[in-house]
Design a protein around this motif. Structure first.
Motif, PDB file in Angstrom:
ATOM      1  N   MET A   1       0.707  -1.198  -0.058  1.00 30.20           N
ATOM      2  CA  MET A   1      -0.042  -0.032  -0.091  1.00 30.20           C
ATOM      3  C   MET A   1       0.839   1.325  -0.025  1.00 30.20           C
ATOM      4  O   MET A   1       1.835   1.279   0.712  1.00 30.20           O
ATOM      5  CB  MET A   1      -0.867  -0.095   1.215  1.00 30.20           C
TER       6      MET A   1
ATOM      7  N   ILE B   1       0.818  17.162  -2.373  1.00 30.86           N
ATOM      8  CA  ILE B   1       0.754  16.363  -1.315  1.00 30.86           C
ATOM      9  C   ILE B   1      -0.680  15.500  -1.154  1.00 30.86           C
ATOM     10  O   ILE B   1      -1.440  16.178  -1.189  1.00 30.86           O
ATOM     11  CB  ILE B   1       1.071  16.933   0.104  1.00 30.86           C
ATOM     12  N   ARG B   2      -0.203  13.981  -1.078  1.00 27.47           N
ATOM     13  CA  ARG B   2      -1.749  13.330  -0.975  1.00 27.47           C
ATOM     14  C   ARG B   2      -1.189  12.224   0.171  1.00 27.47           C
ATOM     15  O   ARG B   2      -0.363  11.278  -0.149  1.00 27.47           O
ATOM     16  CB  ARG B   2      -1.816  12.571  -2.187  1.00 27.47           C
TER      17      ARG B   2
ATOM     18  N   TYR C   1      -2.542   8.968   2.081  1.00 25.84           N
ATOM     19  CA  TYR C   1      -3.556   7.993   2.131  1.00 25.84           C
ATOM     20  C   TYR C   1      -3.845   7.010   3.608  1.00 25.84           C
ATOM     21  O   TYR C   1      -4.478   6.361   3.610  1.00 25.84           O
ATOM     22  CB  TYR C   1      -3.161   6.901   1.152  1.00 25.84           C
TER      23      TYR C   1
ATOM     24  N   TYR D   1      -4.315   8.822   7.561  1.00 29.13           N
ATOM     25  CA  TYR D   1      -4.629  10.270   8.410  1.00 29.13           C
ATOM     26  C   TYR D   1      -3.344  10.693   9.021  1.00 29.13           C
ATOM     27  O   TYR D   1      -2.652   9.964   9.764  1.00 29.13           O
ATOM     28  CB  TYR D   1      -5.752  10.104   9.166  1.00 29.13           C
TER      29      TYR D   1
ATOM     30  N   GLU E   1      -2.587  17.975  10.351  1.00 25.79           N
ATOM     31  CA  GLU E   1      -1.988  18.878   9.186  1.00 25.79           C
ATOM     32  C   GLU E   1      -0.628  19.296   9.813  1.00 25.79           C
ATOM     33  O   GLU E   1       0.148  19.529   8.742  1.00 25.79           O
ATOM     34  CB  GLU E   1      -2.828  20.099   9.210  1.00 25.79           C
TER      35      GLU E   1
ATOM     36  N   GLN F   1       1.884  16.511   8.600  1.00 28.10           N
ATOM     37  CA  GLN F   1       1.616  16.508   7.300  1.00 28.10           C
ATOM     38  C   GLN F   1       3.002  17.498   6.837  1.00 28.10           C
ATOM     39  O   GLN F   1       3.870  16.876   6.256  1.00 28.10           O
ATOM     40  CB  GLN F   1       0.752  16.840   6.668  1.00 28.10           C
ATOM     41  N   GLN F   2       3.065  18.733   7.507  1.00 31.51           N
ATOM     42  CA  GLN F   2       3.862  19.491   7.095  1.00 31.51           C
ATOM     43  C   GLN F   2       5.480  19.152   7.505  1.00 31.51           C
ATOM     44  O   GLN F   2       6.390  19.411   6.802  1.00 31.51           O
ATOM     45  CB  GLN F   2       3.683  20.973   7.530  1.00 31.51           C
TER      46      GLN F   2
ATOM     47  N   GLY G   1      -6.930   5.002  -3.011  1.00 29.07           N
ATOM     48  CA  GLY G   1      -6.939   4.721  -1.490  1.00 29.07           C
ATOM     49  C   GLY G   1      -5.582   3.929  -1.323  1.00 29.07           C
ATOM     50  O   GLY G   1      -5.542   3.043  -0.602  1.00 29.07           O
TER      51      GLY G   1
END
Lengths: 785, 156
Positions: free
Chosen positions: B1, B17-18, B20, B22, B25, B28-29, B126
């Motif tokens: 995956m 940026i993606r 898949y 959670y 925020e 993520q950065q 996904g």
């Protein structure tokens, strides 16, 4: 209110910002505008605003106030709105927010929409971030779409089903009927995602796995078609027909064939075919080959196929492409345990990879090299590995050094080679070796009696070069202490003996004591070494001076040693030679090399002593055995309830610690026999002037009025102790001392030895008594005195 | 995956940026920064595989990346994906972008972030590979774009 600016305007504006602060200001301004636009429920521009919000989100600015707006967009009828709305939902929402459940109804409707692209959007969103509740609600719709003839939707439904199964595993059964004819699809997209779905189901449930084994022939057929069919422009990637699908199928075959003879049998041919026919000039071909190799290794393939697989990996190793070399090394590492000989053939290539510039490749090559070392190639391999140790990054050095020690331990062709190798490691990577390598090395050196001169000479020379690497320094000072006489007498046979005087040696050792580079432990070693030289060298005064200086050292350990050595000079000079004489050969207890030196023998054997009555004597000390058998007898009284010392005994640790500050509890004196007026007591102590000597005193007391005559007290003891004779008449008291040297007790430490005492005495004219007593002692009693 | 797909430029600025899975925020950065840090210091002649940084899951995950001119394309994957296969996938994705944008360059990605997302959606769904046939992907994206254009509404 003027129309909100377009996305690209915003982007253009933001790009003109010259500082982070400026950018932040622009973004904040725009956010404010967007917020007021949202408040006004502006339907026309909502999509534009959300798009801008997503852009700002990507840059790292908060965008959560747009979540509800995404939902509104999803509910809109316009495709544009839905498109950006669903994207926003996937980027901004997740199942942690309650808001996401509001999507469920929209998605349900859209799954049944008349336009396939809307349906596609819904499937995509559900498959990306659908929560378990949503999946439960909508699984039925997904299942329906899995059976549709529309290949665009079918492939998306398959992946969506995978997500549903991951979220709600119980629903797996539901998708089973739909999988029936998935593999008869012509469309490669559908085939690909179907294989993914089948793979997921097989991985999750053993029942599914056995159910789907019957698909093996069909999968083999599909694979065959892909390989054999001519050029198909649709699926061609660099000359190979749909490599992605081939790789997927190979992976599924791997799962189906694992552990199953029939399936493995069915795929043998096709695997051989793929392995030999695939074009390897480009990455795609290699990707397929790589997957094939992994499959061959995992299933129950025939040996010819396995050899073929490893040879492919060997070819990979020679490939110019780093990526290919990397995956080859990774796979070889996995297979080296099972197919050792086949991997051995590629040893030279693997060793070459040690010189690669790429860190990941180097590491894998190192691990693989250690796995391949054996008795035949040890010399060659070690040369390469030592060279590698010299030049590798510090992160590698510790692992490499441990690996080298282990390998040398197992396969050393000669003692000299072994010592040379260890010396080389200590000089190149001395600060990275593990702590237990010092005692191990010392033990090794001690046991190689004929190499003592050579070793101490080499170590001395190494010390002259560099005193910063503590393990090396510690070993060297220990050796110089032990074998300093060999050093100054220039007796070395193996190589050219060096000329060095006693003063020079003492200079070096004293240098270690004062150097800032030396750790406290190292200083301890040096001081003890200097002390030992007092019996080997003639410069006594100098040594005495050094020792007395450190009697007032701030370091407590050093001070204690110095004070005790001083005492040795002053009061117990007669004992000094005996104390400081050469170490005996140490018994090797660890058999697995430096990583496993903690012995468990002591713990298991001392439990014997905890039982009250032993039915039989187990494992008696060999020499004592004969004596004991002669005496016969069956009364067994365990003497010592030993508690296992808490410090784990490492092979060389205690021996280096001459003063043995290991005493734990003191054994109280015990009465071994108290009958008929004769009392026999045992007391245990360390000899007062000489702490290395344990004394067990047997005190026989006559508590009657009359003399006891013809008293015979014999003891059968192992050769470890000396047993003096005693008088035959006991008036009142007789003291018999059994003396044990610490070293001798150490030698038998985990075994126990017995003192069997036949006692005979006559009281008066008539009464005589005979009894036999056996007293057990554990070598560990040293620690309890 | 596939756990994440990140596209950023030589200075670490994110272009797409993606995730898949959670991640909050700020996380993520942070991941973007960490990944950039790991990838940018790689030489050009070393292999394209890296262990994942600690934020993204450590050694259970691999970073497979390709460097095209000013952009890094990084896929963070777990062990169920073939490393060499993902390398090919990145190539397919970039070639698809090239077909959709006609000689794609960084500016195209900058100004059409949403379109790039839509294209990616047709390739990976996904966290799993959906379609690898370039022509198929391009055709589907084209049709959807046409649908958007045909609707009488405001352009984004």
């Amino acid at each position: 209110m003027p129309a909100p600016i377009r996305l690209r305007e915003l982007i253009r504006t933001i790009r003109t910002a010259r500082t982070q602060a400026e950018e932040r200001e622009m973004i904040q301004k725009e956010c404010a505008a967007i917020r007021s636009s949202f408040r006004e429920e502006d339907n026309t521009y909502r999509c534009r605003n959300v798009a801008k919000l997503l852009y700002m989100h990507m840059l790292g600015y908060p965008a959560h106030f747009g979540q509800l707006e995404c939902l509104k967009l999803i509910a809109s009828q316009k495709f544009t709105d839905k498109r950006i709305g669903y994207l926003g939902a996937m980027l901004l929402l997740d199942e942690r927010q309650d808001v996401h459940l509001l999507m469920t109804n929209c998605i349900k409707n859209d799954l049944n929409h008349s336009t396939q692209y809307v349906q596609g959007l819904a499937l995509c969103t559900l498959g990306c971030m659908g929560s378990s509740e949503m999946c439960r609600d909508l699984a039925g719709e997904v299942e329906k779409l899995l059976k549709t003839s529309n290949s665009y939707l079918r492939k998306k439904a398959a992946l969506c089903a995978v997500h549903v199964i991951r979220k709600v595993p119980e629903l797996m059964e539901m998708f089973l009927p739909a999988t029936k004819n998935l593999l008869s699809e012509k469309n490669h997209g559908v085939l690909h995602t179907s294989v993914v779905l089948l793979t997921e189901m097989c991985e999750r449930s053993p029942d599914m796995l056995s159910h789907f084994r019957k698909l093996v022939p069909q999968l083999v057929r599909i694979l065959k078609n892909l390989i054999m069919s001519g050029y198909s422009p649709e699926h061609d990637v660099s000359g190979i027909s749909d490599p992605f699908l081939q790789v997927r199928i190979l992976r599924l075959l791997r799962i189906l064939g694992k552990g199953d003879d029939d399936s493995s049998e069915a795929m043998n041919d096709i695997l051989a075919q793929v392995a030999t026919n695939t074009e390897t000039s480009k990455n795609v071909g290699n990707a397929i080959l790589y997957e094939t190799v992994l499959t061959i290794m995992d299933i129950k393939s025939e040996s010819g196929l396995r050899v073929l697989a490893i040879n492919i990996l060997g070819r990979f190793l020679l490939n110019n492409d780093k990526n290919i070399r990397y995956v080859a090394l990774t796979s070889l590492l996995k297979t080296v345990q099972t197919d050792h000989n086949a991997v051995q053939r590629h040893r030279s290539t693997i060793v070459d990879c040690l010189k690669d510039l790429d860190v990941s490749i180097k590491r894998r090559a190192m691990e693989l090299s250690f796995a391949l070392v054996n008795g035949n190639n040890i010399r060659g391999m070690m040369k390469e590995l030592l060279y590698f140790l010299d030049s590798c990054d510090p992160d590698f050095k510790a692992d490499c050094a441990s690996g080298i020690f282990l390998a040398a331990e197992k396969y050393a062709p000669s003692k000299r080679w072994h010592i040379d190798t260890i010396m080389r490691v200590l000089t190149t990577a001395g600060s990275y070796v593990r702590d237990d390598s010092v005692p191990n090395l010392i033990q090794l050196i001690t046991n190689s009696v004929e190499m003592h001169a050579y070793t101490v000479q080499r170590l001395y020379k190494a010390l002259l070069d560099d005193i910063s690497q503590q393990p090396l320094v510690q070993v060297a000072s220990w050796c110089i202490g032990e074998y300093g006489d060999l050093l100054v007498s220039g007796q070395c046979e193996e190589e050219e003996p060096i000329q060095v005087s006693e003063d020079e040696v003492l200079d070096v050792l004293e240098g270690l004591l004062v150097s800032n580079l030396s750790t406290p432990v190292t200083r301890g070693y040096s001081l003890t070494a200097i002390m030992k030289l007092s019996t080997r060298f003639s410069s006594l005064n100098r040594i005495k001076k050094v020792v007395s200086i450190y009697g007032s050292s701030i370091d407590v350990e050093l001070q204690q040693r110095a004070v005790e050595y001083n005492a040795l000079f002053k009061k117990y000079d007669h004992m000094r030679p005996a104390l400081l004489e050469r170490m005996p050969i140490m018994e090797k207890t660890a058999t697995n090399g430096p990583s496993e030196t903690v012995q468990t023998n002591g713990e298991t054997d001392s439990t014997i002593l905890d039982t009250k009555h032993l039915p039989s004597i187990s494992q008696p000390a060999s020499q004592a055995n004969d004596l004991l058998d002669l005496l016969g007898g069956n009364d067994v009284v365990p003497i010592i309830q030993t508690t296992v010392p808490t410090k784990p005994a490492s092979a060389g640790g205690e021996l280096l610690d001459l003063l043995g500050d290991l005493s734990l509890t003191v054994i109280p004196p015990m009465t071994a026999y108290n009958k008929n007026g004769l009392i026999i007591e045992f007391t245990f102590e360390r000899s007062n002037p000489n702490p290395n000597i344990a004394v067990i005193t047997i005190h026989a007391t006559n508590s009657t009025e009359a003399d006891m005559t013809e008293f015979v007290f014999q003891a059968a003891v192992p050769k470890v102790c000396s047993f003096p004779s005693c008088s035959t008449v006991i008036r009142k008291h007789i003291f018999i001392s059994l003396i044990f040297l610490k070293e001798q007790l150490e030698a038998i430490k985990h075994r126990h030895f017995k003192i069997r005492v036949p006692v005979y005495f006559r009281q008066g004219l008539l009464k005589s008594y005979i009894m036999h007593k056996i007293f057990f002692f554990s070598g560990y009693c040293w620690h309890l005195i | 995956m596939i756990k994440a797909i990140l596209i950023f430029n030589n200075h670490g600025k994110p272009r797409l940026i993606r995730f898949y899975q959670y991640f909050a925020e700020d996380m993520q950065q942070q991941i973007i920064r960490e990944t950039f840090h790991l990838v940018s210091k790689r030489d050009d002649n070393v292999c394209n595989f890296l262990e994942g940084g600690s934020l993204i899951g450590g050694s259970d995950y691999k970073l497979i990346y390709r460097h095209y001119a000013t952009l890094y394309f990084v896929f963070c994957v777990d062990s169920s994906e073939s490393e060499l296969g993902i390398l090919d996938l990145i190539q397919v994705f970039v070639e698809t972008l090239d077909k959709c944008f006609e000689n794609v360059c960084e500016l195209d990605l900058i100004f059409h972030m949403d379109k790039v997302h839509y294209i990616l959606q047709e390739v990976v769904m996904g966290g799993m590979v959906l379609e690898t046939n370039m022509n198929e992907i391009v055709a589907q994206v084209e049709l959807q774009n046409r649908m958007e254009k045909s609707e009488v509404n405001q352009v984004i």
